[in-house]
Design a protein around this motif. Structure first.
Motif, mmCIF file in Angstrom:
data_model
loop_
_atom_site.group_PDB
_atom_site.id
_atom_site.type_symbol
_atom_site.label_atom_id
_atom_site.label_comp_id
_atom_site.label_asym_id
_atom_site.label_seq_id
_atom_site.Cartn_x
_atom_site.Cartn_y
_atom_site.Cartn_z
ATOM 1 N N ARG A 115 0.837 -1.204 0.000
ATOM 2 C CA ARG A 115 0.000 0.000 0.000
ATOM 3 C C ARG A 115 0.874 1.256 0.000
ATOM 4 N N PHE A 116 1.537 1.447 -1.108
ATOM 5 C CA PHE A 116 2.349 2.655 -1.284
ATOM 6 C C PHE A 116 2.465 2.964 -2.773
ATOM 7 N N GLN A 117 2.898 4.183 -3.046
ATOM 8 C CA GLN A 117 3.106 4.621 -4.430
ATOM 9 C C GLN A 117 4.594 4.473 -4.751
ATOM 10 N N ILE A 118 4.909 3.894 -5.883
ATOM 11 C CA ILE A 118 6.310 3.701 -6.262
ATOM 12 C C ILE A 118 6.612 4.410 -7.583
ATOM 13 N N PRO A 119 7.649 5.262 -7.610
ATOM 14 C CA PRO A 119 8.010 5.951 -8.857
ATOM 15 C C PRO A 119 8.995 5.137 -9.690
ATOM 16 N N LEU A 120 8.873 5.233 -10.991
ATOM 17 C CA LEU A 120 9.811 4.615 -11.928
ATOM 18 C C LEU A 120 10.255 5.669 -12.924
ATOM 19 N N ILE A 121 11.556 5.643 -13.256
ATOM 20 C CA ILE A 121 12.149 6.654 -14.128
ATOM 21 C C ILE A 121 12.536 6.027 -15.463
ATOM 22 N N HIS A 122 12.163 6.692 -16.552
ATOM 23 C CA HIS A 122 12.509 6.245 -17.904
ATOM 24 C C HIS A 122 13.165 7.427 -18.622
ATOM 25 N N ILE A 123 14.386 7.224 -19.132
ATOM 26 C CA ILE A 123 15.125 8.318 -19.770
ATOM 27 C C ILE A 123 15.366 7.991 -21.248
ATOM 28 N N GLU A 137 12.159 17.488 -8.965
ATOM 29 C CA GLU A 137 11.675 18.321 -10.067
ATOM 30 C C GLU A 137 11.127 17.473 -11.215
ATOM 31 N N LEU A 138 11.574 16.238 -11.280
ATOM 32 C CA LEU A 138 11.158 15.353 -12.374
ATOM 33 C C LEU A 138 9.829 14.666 -12.100
ATOM 34 N N LEU A 139 9.364 14.747 -10.849
ATOM 35 C CA LEU A 139 8.053 14.205 -10.501
ATOM 36 C C LEU A 139 7.420 15.132 -9.474
ATOM 37 N N ILE A 179 1.851 10.621 -14.069
ATOM 38 C CA ILE A 179 2.912 10.584 -15.076
ATOM 39 C C ILE A 179 3.379 12.004 -15.372
ATOM 40 N N GLN A 180 4.698 12.208 -15.269
ATOM 41 C CA GLN A 180 5.265 13.499 -15.690
ATOM 42 C C GLN A 180 6.246 13.260 -16.824
ATOM 43 N N VAL A 181 6.059 13.977 -17.926
ATOM 44 C CA VAL A 181 6.972 13.922 -19.068
ATOM 45 C C VAL A 181 7.712 15.252 -19.118
ATOM 46 N N LEU A 213 16.562 20.203 -23.097
ATOM 47 C CA LEU A 213 17.095 21.083 -24.138
ATOM 48 C C LEU A 213 17.693 20.316 -25.315
ATOM 49 N N CYS A 214 18.218 19.119 -25.043
ATOM 50 C CA CYS A 214 18.895 18.349 -26.081
ATOM 51 C C CYS A 214 17.931 17.600 -26.992
ATOM 52 N N GLY A 215 16.638 17.624 -26.664
ATOM 53 C CA GLY A 215 15.662 16.872 -27.442
ATOM 54 C C GLY A 215 15.303 15.547 -26.801
ATOM 55 N N GLY A 216 16.046 15.172 -25.764
ATOM 56 C CA GLY A 216 15.692 13.986 -25.006
ATOM 57 C C GLY A 216 14.556 14.311 -24.040
ATOM 58 N N PHE A 217 14.107 13.303 -23.326
ATOM 59 C CA PHE A 217 13.046 13.551 -22.346
ATOM 60 C C PHE A 217 13.076 12.473 -21.269
ATOM 61 N N ILE A 218 12.441 12.799 -20.143
ATOM 62 C CA ILE A 218 12.393 11.896 -19.002
ATOM 63 C C ILE A 218 10.936 11.672 -18.631
ATOM 64 N N VAL A 219 10.550 10.402 -18.548
ATOM 65 C CA VAL A 219 9.208 10.034 -18.118
ATOM 66 C C VAL A 219 9.311 9.439 -16.719
ATOM 67 N N VAL A 220 8.617 10.027 -15.752
ATOM 68 C CA VAL A 220 8.555 9.454 -14.415
ATOM 69 C C VAL A 220 7.104 9.067 -14.147
#
Length: 454
Positions: free
Chosen positions: A43-51, A129-131, A148-150, A154-161
């Motif tokens: 019973r908790f929220q778990i974050p996952l990072i995708h770069i 800052e990413l989530l 979900i935060q996308v 600046l480089c054109g990449g992105f991070i999905v958390v």
């Protein structure tokens, strides 16, 4: 081998949070979770990072827009995620499939991936800052089941958390959902794997009966008397184990245990080194709880497409004295034995125990949990920009082993470790002993007396 935080700061501009609802009408119904899903320990929220890196072929496409649109489509199939959890009698959790939606945030940061350092691995700078933790959204009941935060770079990449309520799915279920999301982002109209609910498959028997030993749920009182360690005092580092490091540690595996898996060996090494670093009371019982995927343990097997929690976390137990003073084989044997305990009957017994004992939490005293997510396919998730350059859970509750390719192109296992600062120094020293090599690149076969006061 280890990397600490890269000294980089950046500013994130966030657009207002949105609630994304299914793009088509979905059933309004009440769907109970299984008795494995709704235990206290999940019973908790778990974050996952995708770069993700920039992909010139995608032109000026906005990844946030692509993922937002795909999310509305995939929620038609995975509509329980758009609902809210309610609690019934005996703390039973169920999903009210209300189509209230999941939280989505688009953001942009004035930083490039290169500024994150040579190795893209935890701990990531300015993780908060990413989530953005939307106020009031972090509960278990009556809260969004996904956030979900996308964040575009600046480089054109992105991070999905992605922050997900763990009662809804395990790592394999999460990747199944995210794979469907990525397929929708790439233009598909239907997921390649259709979701299966059927949570009744892991509900308690009638009458419930505990038939196995479950040390992971032992009620243990903390009699150490030491003050609780604040998360502010914890140090977070990642440790990479490539072919060289894995080969070095295997030299300490006794002959009769040579058939062990890399995961089992690294877990034993982590358990022993971590105990030496923490310096507990010599008579303390130390628990290493191992997440074991039980999908293949059932006959007939759990249906393909089932995305609920299907794992046990049996506990290997040893006195601190024995862990610190005995060779690696002692810890390894216990880890292998604990893993082998997870069977279909074991999982049925867990579900029954939850009902009989009121859905207890796992044992926290002297415990550490590890989970191998190297085979879940996290890196393969592709929203149109190519595979991820990093993907993994980010939570101090457990040590998640992720598949990782370092800047030299070596494929290996990345393990994040959280320890008090002083203990982290001892942990690194102990690992260095095991990985030490002479001038001829041979492993130095020596065990420096560790934790001598035992």
């Amino acid at each position: 081998m280890a990397q600490t935080s890269t000294p980089v700061t950046f500013t994130v501009r966030r657009y207002p949070p949105e609630l994304i609802v299914p793009s088509k009408p979905t059933p309004r119904e009440l769907k109970p979770l299984s008795d494995v899903d709704d235990q206290e320990g999940l019973r908790f929220q778990i974050p996952l990072i995708h770069i993700y890196q920039r992909n010139p072929k995608m032109g000026n496409k906005n990844p946030a827009s692509v993922i937002r649109e795909a999310l509305a489509k995939v929620l038609v199939f995975y509509y329980p995620f758009a609902g809210r959890l309610r609690e019934g009698p005996s703390r039973k959790l169920m999903v009210d499939c209300s189509s209230e939606g999941v939280l989505f945030i688009e953001a942009e940061a004035d930083v490039t991936l290169k500024q994150f350092g040579v190795e893209l691995q935890p701990p990531f700078p300015c993780r908060d800052e990413l989530l953005y933790e939307v106020p009031g959204s972090g509960g278990i009941l009556d809260s969004p089941l996904l956030l979900i935060q996308v964040t575009r770079l600046l480089c054109g990449g992105f991070i999905v958390v992605v922050r997900v309520n763990h009662t809804m799915c395990d790592a394999f279920g999460y990747v199944q959902f995210m794979t469907a999301l990525s397929e929708m982002a790439n233009g598909e109209s239907t997921p390649s794997t259709l979701p299966v609910w059927q949570r009744e498959l892991l509900c308690a028997r009638d009458p419930p009966r505990v038939t196995c030993t479950h040390h992971e749920y032992d009620q243990v009182t903390d009699t150490d008397g030491r003050p609780m360690i604040s998360l502010d005092d914890m140090e977070h580092r990642s440790f990479f184990f490539g072919p060289t490091q894995i080969s070095a540690i295997r030299r300490f595996v006794p002959t009769h245990l040579k058939g062990c898996s890399t995961f089992e060996m690294l877990t034993a090494c982590l358990w022993r080194s971590r105990t030496i670093a923490l310096q507990p009371n010599p008579e303390d019982e130390m628990r290493m709880m191992i997440i074991v995927n039980a999908r293949r343990k059932f006959n007939p097997r759990i249906p393909f497409g089932y995305y609920g929690n299907v794992f046990g976390y049996p506990a290997a137990i040893s006195k601190a004295r024995d862990l610190c003073n005995k060779p690696l084989g002692h810890a390894l044997e216990l880890v292998m034995k604990a893993k082998s305990e997870v069977t279909e009957e074991y999982m049925r017994s867990v579900a029954d125990l939850m009902v009989i004992k009121g859905r207890p939490n796992f044992t926290a005293v002297g415990s550490y949990i590890v989970s191998d997510v190297t085979r879940t396919g996290l890196l393969e998730l592709d929203f149109g920009w190519g595979k991820a350059v990093y993907a993994g859970p980010d939570h101090p509750v457990a040590g998640f082993y992720t598949r990782y390719i370092n800047h030299k192109g070596e494929s290996g296992v990345l393990i994040p470790v959280w320890l008090p600062g002083v203990a982290m120094k001892r942990f690194v020293k102990e690992l260095d002993i095991m990985l030490a090599r002479d001038n001829n690149d041979h492993v130095i076969q020596k065990q420096v007396p560790a934790y001598s006061k035992l």
